[in-house]
Design a protein around this motif. Structure first.
Motif, PDB file in Angstrom:
ATOM      1  N   SER A  82       0.822  -1.217   0.000  1.00 47.55           N
ATOM      2  CA  SER A  82       0.000   0.000   0.000  1.00 47.55           C
ATOM      3  C   SER A  82       0.856   1.268   0.000  1.00 47.55           C
ATOM      4  CB  SER A  82      -0.941  -0.011   1.202  1.00 47.55           C
ATOM      5  OG  SER A  82      -0.196  -0.079   2.395  1.00 47.55           O
ATOM      6  N   ALA A  83       2.133   1.147  -0.317  1.00 50.51           N
ATOM      7  CA  ALA A  83       3.048   2.291  -0.253  1.00 50.51           C
ATOM      8  C   ALA A  83       2.623   3.431  -1.170  1.00 50.51           C
ATOM      9  CB  ALA A  83       4.471   1.854  -0.588  1.00 50.51           C
ATOM     10  N   LYS A  84       2.137   3.108  -2.347  1.00 50.54           N
ATOM     11  CA  LYS A  84       1.746   4.160  -3.295  1.00 50.54           C
ATOM     12  C   LYS A  84       0.592   4.991  -2.731  1.00 50.54           C
ATOM     13  CE  LYS A  84       0.628   4.758  -8.179  1.00 50.54           C
ATOM     14  NZ  LYS A  84       0.424   4.068  -9.459  1.00 50.54           N
ATOM     15  N   LYS A  85      -0.418   4.321  -2.197  1.00 46.04           N
ATOM     16  CA  LYS A  85      -1.559   5.031  -1.613  1.00 46.04           C
ATOM     17  C   LYS A  85      -1.132   5.800  -0.360  1.00 46.04           C
ATOM     18  CE  LYS A  85      -6.383   4.573  -0.396  1.00 46.04           C
ATOM     19  NZ  LYS A  85      -7.536   3.674  -0.266  1.00 46.04           N
ATOM     20  N   ALA A  86      -0.288   5.201   0.459  1.00 47.74           N
ATOM     21  CA  ALA A  86       0.203   5.868   1.669  1.00 47.74           C
ATOM     22  C   ALA A  86       0.992   7.124   1.308  1.00 47.74           C
ATOM     23  CB  ALA A  86       1.068   4.909   2.487  1.00 47.74           C
ATOM     24  N   ASP A  87       1.795   7.036   0.279  1.00 51.10           N
ATOM     25  CA  ASP A  87       2.568   8.185  -0.180  1.00 51.10           C
ATOM     26  C   ASP A  87       1.645   9.320  -0.628  1.00 51.10           C
ATOM     27  OD1 ASP A  87       5.210   9.343  -0.998  1.00 51.10           O
ATOM     28  OD2 ASP A  87       4.234   9.290  -2.960  1.00 51.10           O
ATOM     29  N   ARG A  88       0.604   8.972  -1.334  1.00 52.91           N
ATOM     30  CA  ARG A  88      -0.362   9.962  -1.808  1.00 52.91           C
ATOM     31  C   ARG A  88      -1.071  10.646  -0.628  1.00 52.91           C
ATOM     32  NH1 ARG A  88      -2.214   6.977  -5.654  1.00 52.91           N
ATOM     33  NH2 ARG A  88      -3.867   5.985  -4.469  1.00 52.91           N
ATOM     34  N   ILE A  89      -1.451   9.870   0.380  1.00 56.97           N
ATOM     35  CA  ILE A  89      -2.117  10.429   1.563  1.00 56.97           C
ATOM     36  C   ILE A  89      -1.187  11.385   2.292  1.00 56.97           C
ATOM     37  CG2 ILE A  89      -2.987   9.847   3.863  1.00 56.97           C
ATOM     38  CD1 ILE A  89      -4.189   7.290   2.537  1.00 56.97           C
ATOM     39  N   LEU A  90       0.067  11.000   2.475  1.00 56.08           N
ATOM     40  CA  LEU A  90       1.016  11.879   3.162  1.00 56.08           C
ATOM     41  C   LEU A  90       1.244  13.169   2.373  1.00 56.08           C
ATOM     42  CD1 LEU A  90       3.672   9.390   4.570  1.00 56.08           C
ATOM     43  CD2 LEU A  90       1.869  10.591   5.817  1.00 56.08           C
ATOM     44  N   SER A  91       1.251  13.077   1.067  1.00 56.25           N
ATOM     45  CA  SER A  91       1.417  14.271   0.238  1.00 56.25           C
ATOM     46  C   SER A  91       0.249  15.240   0.433  1.00 56.25           C
ATOM     47  CB  SER A  91       1.520  13.902  -1.232  1.00 56.25           C
ATOM     48  OG  SER A  91       2.669  13.153  -1.471  1.00 56.25           O
ATOM     49  N   LEU A  92      -0.949  14.703   0.541  1.00 54.45           N
ATOM     50  CA  LEU A  92      -2.137  15.539   0.705  1.00 54.45           C
ATOM     51  C   LEU A  92      -2.242  16.147   2.101  1.00 54.45           C
ATOM     52  CD1 LEU A  92      -4.738  13.329  -1.184  1.00 54.45           C
ATOM     53  CD2 LEU A  92      -3.709  15.468  -1.974  1.00 54.45           C
ATOM     54  N   ALA A  93      -1.524  15.575   3.066  1.00 58.42           N
ATOM     55  CA  ALA A  93      -1.578  16.073   4.444  1.00 58.42           C
ATOM     56  C   ALA A  93      -0.720  17.318   4.648  1.00 58.42           C
ATOM     57  CB  ALA A  93      -1.141  14.979   5.417  1.00 58.42           C
ATOM     58  N   HIS A  94       0.127  17.647   3.683  1.00 61.31           N
ATOM     59  CA  HIS A  94       0.998  18.832   3.760  1.00 61.31           C
ATOM     60  C   HIS A  94       1.856  18.819   5.024  1.00 61.31           C
ATOM     61  CE1 HIS A  94      -1.062  20.386   0.283  1.00 61.31           C
ATOM     62  NE2 HIS A  94      -2.223  20.194   0.890  1.00 61.31           N
ATOM     63  N   LEU A  95       2.484  17.687   5.259  1.00 61.42           N
ATOM     64  CA  LEU A  95       3.368  17.545   6.414  1.00 61.42           C
ATOM     65  C   LEU A  95       4.731  18.146   6.105  1.00 61.42           C
ATOM     66  CD1 LEU A  95       2.454  13.856   7.149  1.00 61.42           C
ATOM     67  CD2 LEU A  95       1.898  15.791   8.611  1.00 61.42           C
ATOM     68  N   PRO A  96       5.437  18.570   7.149  1.00 63.60           N
ATOM     69  CA  PRO A  96       6.813  19.016   6.908  1.00 63.60           C
ATOM     70  C   PRO A  96       7.665  17.818   6.501  1.00 63.60           C
ATOM     71  CG  PRO A  96       6.376  18.859   9.258  1.00 63.60           C
ATOM     72  CD  PRO A  96       5.072  18.605   8.561  1.00 63.60           C
ATOM     73  N   GLU A  97       8.827  18.086   5.964  1.00 61.45           N
ATOM     74  CA  GLU A  97       9.766  17.019   5.621  1.00 61.45           C
ATOM     75  C   GLU A  97      10.007  16.194   6.886  1.00 61.45           C
ATOM     76  OE1 GLU A  97      11.706  15.002   2.781  1.00 61.45           O
ATOM     77  OE2 GLU A  97      10.680  16.900   2.442  1.00 61.45           O
ATOM     78  N   HIS A  98       9.888  14.896   6.772  1.00 63.61           N
ATOM     79  CA  HIS A  98      10.034  14.044   7.949  1.00 63.61           C
ATOM     80  C   HIS A  98      10.383  12.622   7.535  1.00 63.61           C
ATOM     81  CE1 HIS A  98       5.950  13.122   6.644  1.00 63.61           C
ATOM     82  NE2 HIS A  98       6.011  12.034   7.359  1.00 63.61           N
ATOM     83  N   GLU A  99      10.770  11.822   8.535  1.00 64.06           N
ATOM     84  CA  GLU A  99      11.064  10.412   8.290  1.00 64.06           C
ATOM     85  C   GLU A  99       9.746   9.655   8.220  1.00 64.06           C
ATOM     86  OE1 GLU A  99      13.864   8.759  11.095  1.00 64.06           O
ATOM     87  OE2 GLU A  99      15.052  10.592  11.027  1.00 64.06           O
ATOM     88  N   ARG A 100       9.641   8.794   7.205  1.00 65.71           N
ATOM     89  CA  ARG A 100       8.418   8.024   6.986  1.00 65.71           C
ATOM     90  C   ARG A 100       8.764   6.537   7.031  1.00 65.71           C
ATOM     91  NH1 ARG A 100       5.753  10.227   1.761  1.00 65.71           N
ATOM     92  NH2 ARG A 100       7.280   8.821   0.897  1.00 65.71           N
ATOM     93  N   TYR A 101       7.995   5.827   7.838  1.00 67.30           N
ATOM     94  CA  TYR A 101       8.218   4.398   8.003  1.00 67.30           C
ATOM     95  C   TYR A 101       6.962   3.630   7.619  1.00 67.30           C
ATOM     96  CZ  TYR A 101      12.377   5.485  10.761  1.00 67.30           C
ATOM     97  OH  TYR A 101      13.598   5.934  11.176  1.00 67.30           O
ATOM     98  N   GLN A 102       7.161   2.347   7.376  1.00 63.06           N
ATOM     99  CA  GLN A 102       6.057   1.447   7.108  1.00 63.06           C
ATOM    100  C   GLN A 102       6.381   0.108   7.769  1.00 63.06           C
ATOM    101  OE1 GLN A 102       5.161   1.170   2.924  1.00 63.06           O
ATOM    102  NE2 GLN A 102       2.992   1.202   3.416  1.00 63.06           N
ATOM    103  N   TYR A 103       5.358  -0.496   8.358  1.00 59.09           N
ATOM    104  CA  TYR A 103       5.565  -1.793   9.015  1.00 59.09           C
ATOM    105  C   TYR A 103       6.311  -2.748   8.101  1.00 59.09           C
ATOM    106  CZ  TYR A 103       2.645  -1.384  13.230  1.00 59.09           C
ATOM    107  OH  TYR A 103       2.129  -1.061  14.454  1.00 59.09           O
ATOM    108  N   ALA A 104       7.284  -3.460   8.691  1.00 60.32           N
ATOM    109  CA  ALA A 104       8.100  -4.377   7.904  1.00 60.32           C
ATOM    110  C   ALA A 104       8.239  -5.741   8.573  1.00 60.32           C
ATOM    111  CB  ALA A 104       9.478  -3.767   7.672  1.00 60.32           C
ATOM    112  N   GLU A 105       7.415  -6.005   9.564  1.00 61.87           N
ATOM    113  CA  GLU A 105       7.466  -7.288  10.257  1.00 61.87           C
ATOM    114  C   GLU A 105       6.263  -8.133   9.863  1.00 61.87           C
ATOM    115  OE1 GLU A 105       9.760  -8.533  12.350  1.00 61.87           O
ATOM    116  OE2 GLU A 105      11.009  -6.752  12.432  1.00 61.87           O
ATOM    117  N   VAL A 106       6.461  -9.419   9.754  1.00 57.88           N
ATOM    118  CA  VAL A 106       5.362 -10.324   9.426  1.00 57.88           C
ATOM    119  C   VAL A 106       4.409 -10.442  10.613  1.00 57.88           C
ATOM    120  CG1 VAL A 106       4.790 -12.703   8.813  1.00 57.88           C
ATOM    121  CG2 VAL A 106       6.786 -11.603   7.796  1.00 57.88           C
ATOM    122  N   ASP A 107       4.936 -10.538  11.814  1.00 55.24           N
ATOM    123  CA  ASP A 107       4.122 -10.684  13.022  1.00 55.24           C
ATOM    124  C   ASP A 107       3.796  -9.301  13.589  1.00 55.24           C
ATOM    125  OD1 ASP A 107       2.952 -11.276  15.456  1.00 55.24           O
ATOM    126  OD2 ASP A 107       4.411 -12.826  15.979  1.00 55.24           O
TER     127      ASP A 107
END
Length: 153
Positions: A82-107
């Motif tokens: 879902s990275a593409k959709k998540a990226d689009r949502i963050l762009s629309l939120a007008h957030l300052p430059e920041h570190e962006r993470y996404q869950y990377a664990e199976v459990d």
């Protein structure tokens, strides 16, 4: 000829477009806390399917545009598919430059427990760290009064 160029660009744009999400793993919260020690910090956990999360991201974007000394970290709890959709949502939120993470664990349960044993997955989930790194966890929508009070400490 123009069609060939267009097809070439479309084909390779898929591979060259990078979503700048870093993997959020078992020890990532500890690493972030150490990196931003003695600095005000907000870590926001959110999902693409959570309307309250998206509202909070927009609220944080607006508030932090006036408070540049606060560091922001966003963590999308949805998988990398879902990275593409998540990226689009963050762009629309007008957030300052920041570190962006996404869950990377199976459990995900194990990951969530490593983040906070008292958190059961409700979203949005936001952690507010003051300069002394006293943490205020908040589940649910961030109220304007809370955010204003926290930013004015």
């Amino acid at each position: 000829m123009k069609l060939k160029i267009l097809l070439f660009l479309l084909f390779f744009s898929h591979f060259s477009f990078a979503y700048e999400f870093m993997p959020f793993e078992i020890n990532t919260r500890n690493v972030i806390e150490k990196k931003y020690l003695n600095q005000p910090l907000i870590i926001s956990f959110w999902s693409i399917d959570c309307p309250y999360c998206i509202d909070d991201l927009k609220k944080l974007g607006k508030a932090l545009s006036k408070n540049k000394n606060v560091k922001l970290i966003t963590v999308c709890v949805d998988g990398k598919e879902s990275a593409k959709k998540a990226d689009r949502i963050l762009s629309l939120a007008h957030l300052p430059e920041h570190e962006r993470y996404q869950y990377a664990e199976v459990d995900e349960d194990k990951l969530r427990y490593s983040i906070d044993p008292t958190w059961y997955g409700e979203l949005p989930r936001t952690y507010f760290y003051d300069t002394a790194h006293q943490v205020t966890p908040l589940s649910g929508k961030i109220s304007n009064s809370f955010l204003d009070a926290w930013l004015n400490k």
